[in-house]
Enzyme design. Structure first.
Site, PDB file in Angstrom:
ATOM      1  N   HIS A 127       0.821  -1.224   0.000  1.00  0.00           N
ATOM      2  CA  HIS A 127       0.000   0.000   0.000  1.00  0.00           C
ATOM      3  C   HIS A 127       0.850   1.268   0.000  1.00  0.00           C
ATOM      4  CE1 HIS A 127      -3.492  -2.472   0.497  1.00  0.00           C
ATOM      5  NE2 HIS A 127      -3.183  -2.851   1.707  1.00  0.00           N
TER       6      HIS A 127
ATOM      7  N   ASP B   3      -2.626 -10.735  -2.183  1.00  0.00           N
ATOM      8  CA  ASP B   3      -3.130 -10.235  -0.893  1.00  0.00           C
ATOM      9  C   ASP B   3      -4.626  -9.925  -1.039  1.00  0.00           C
ATOM     10  OD1 ASP B   3      -1.751  -8.622   1.717  1.00  0.00           O
ATOM     11  OD2 ASP B   3      -3.662  -7.780   1.047  1.00  0.00           O
TER      12      ASP B   3
ATOM     13  N   HIS C 166      -6.116  -7.404  -0.189  1.00  0.00           N
ATOM     14  CA  HIS C 166      -6.280  -5.987  -0.542  1.00  0.00           C
ATOM     15  C   HIS C 166      -5.588  -5.676  -1.866  1.00  0.00           C
ATOM     16  CE1 HIS C 166      -6.311  -6.125   3.961  1.00  0.00           C
ATOM     17  NE2 HIS C 166      -7.395  -5.395   3.765  1.00  0.00           N
TER      18      HIS C 166
ATOM     19  N   ASP D  50      -3.806 -12.700   3.937  1.00  0.00           N
ATOM     20  CA  ASP D  50      -5.013 -12.203   4.611  1.00  0.00           C
ATOM     21  C   ASP D  50      -6.302 -12.493   3.837  1.00  0.00           C
ATOM     22  OD1 ASP D  50      -4.119 -10.420   2.721  1.00  0.00           O
ATOM     23  OD2 ASP D  50      -4.118  -8.670   4.031  1.00  0.00           O
TER      24      ASP D  50
HETATM   25 ZN   LIG Z   1      -3.730  -7.072   2.896  1.00  0.00          ZN
END
Ligand SMILES: [Zn+2]
Length: 345
Positions: free
Chosen positions: A158, A193, A195, A282
């Protein structure tokens, strides 16, 4: 498999995490690093402490003012009257043309997307060391090792060139990709991931040498909310060199693996010389963040498919939080990756 890690990750021990306006314990804890390392050791992998290749590979991705900020932030913040124990920004330039401020409160807001990346006294040393883990794993692959796992903590995908966010400060995956790019003309990044890898996408948005692919929970309902949509394809020279495969929140193994097939087919067409996997765990059904419902067997199947691409590969740890299957999922992924290699030889 060669596993690179650093014991310095524990110097970053964030306390602050704001969820729907409520203060909660930070999800990104040193315990994650201990569990992942233990799983790698138990799997019989060759565990190595990463060396220090200097600031150069980090500065190839991140801006000078951001790197300066990360190094001085906690010290300067601590001098403010009534300052909190961690640097937590609460004012941001937003989406308007803006000027870079002198003071630490303004700089903190400039360099952070959200409040999820608090800076403590050991943060710089930890994130610098985590980036070195990615560099050392990349160097091992450049030296001829077929695959290496970088146990990076905190995660990185990120983080933008000049902005922290979502527990991330330095983009370890991008640092690995840039390091590999020095010797290989075409690098693919596959981010699994839960995200979207918004920082990685932004860093290589205008590049046709790095093909970035991310499969993740639909950002319409899930972090990072503002990026990760299917129509984001890169821009300028990089147009067509970014692929986002969002999945409905709560999706399980089959749609995730089907998106993985699409990703792998597109990566095959791009014909990279080397691959970086942003290995978030995750997406697990038992992860506290609850974006997707991937089983341990699902992770193993994904690993086998990625391994069958037959590319030299750097696996970079991204997310994956304190659920009951965190270590087991890493162990299953690494074992299936090695098995997939044997099968495709
Ligand atoms: Zn993540």
């Amino acid at each position: 498999m060669k596993v690179f890690h650093t014991h310095k990750h524990a110097l970053h021990d964030p306390q602050f995490f704001l969820v729907r306006g409520e203060r909660r314990p930070a999800a990104e804890q040193p315990q994650r690093g201990h569990i992942l390392l233990q799983a790698a050791r138990a799997g019989g992998h060759e565990v190595l402490e990463a060396g220090d290749q200097g600031l150069g590979p980090i500065a190839d991705v991140h801006t000078p003012e951001y790197l300066d900020y990360l190094q001085v932030a906690h010290r300067e913040w601590s001098r403010l009257p009534g300052a909190s124990a961690e640097v937590i920004p609460n004012v941001h330039p937003g989406r308007r043309p803006a000027h870079y401020p002198r003071g630490i409160v303004g700089r903190a807001g400039w360099h952070a997307a959200d409040t999820a990346s608090p800076i403590g006294p050991g943060t710089w040393e930890a994130v610098y060391a985590a980036a070195q883990v990615a560099v050392c794993a990349s160097d091992a692959v450049l030296a001829g090792v077929r695959e290496a796992y970088a146990l990076c903590r905190p995660p990185g995908h990120h983080a933008y060139a000049d902005m922290a966010g979502g527990f991330c400060f330095l983009n370890n995956t991008a640092i690995a990709a840039r390091r590999l790019l020095a010797r290989h003309a075409r690098v693919a990044v596959l981010d699994v991931d839960v995200h979207h890898g918004n920082g990685t996408q932004a860093i290589f948005h205008g590049s046709r040498e790095v093909f970035t692919v991310s499969l993740h929970a639909d950002p319409g309902e899930f972090y990072p909310f503002f990026w990760g949509y299917a129509h984001e394809r890169g821009e300028g020279a990089g147009e067509g060199f970014n692929l986002n495969l969002p999945l409905p929140v709560g999706s399980g193994d089959e749609p995730w693996l089907a998106a993985g097939e699409t990703a792998i087919e597109r990566i095959g067409r791009f014909a990279p010389r080397v691959l970086v996997v942003a290995l978030g765990l995750d997406a697990s059904e038992s992860d506290p963040l609850q974006g997707l419902r991937i089983t341990t067997r699902g992770f193993a199947r994904m690993a086998g498919r990625i391994a069958a691409l037959g590319l030299p590969t750097v696996l970079v740890q991204e997310g994956g939080y304190l659920g009951p299957e965190l270590g087991e999922n890493l162990a299953a992924f690494l074992a299936a990756f090695e098995q997939g290699r044997t099968a495709c030889r």
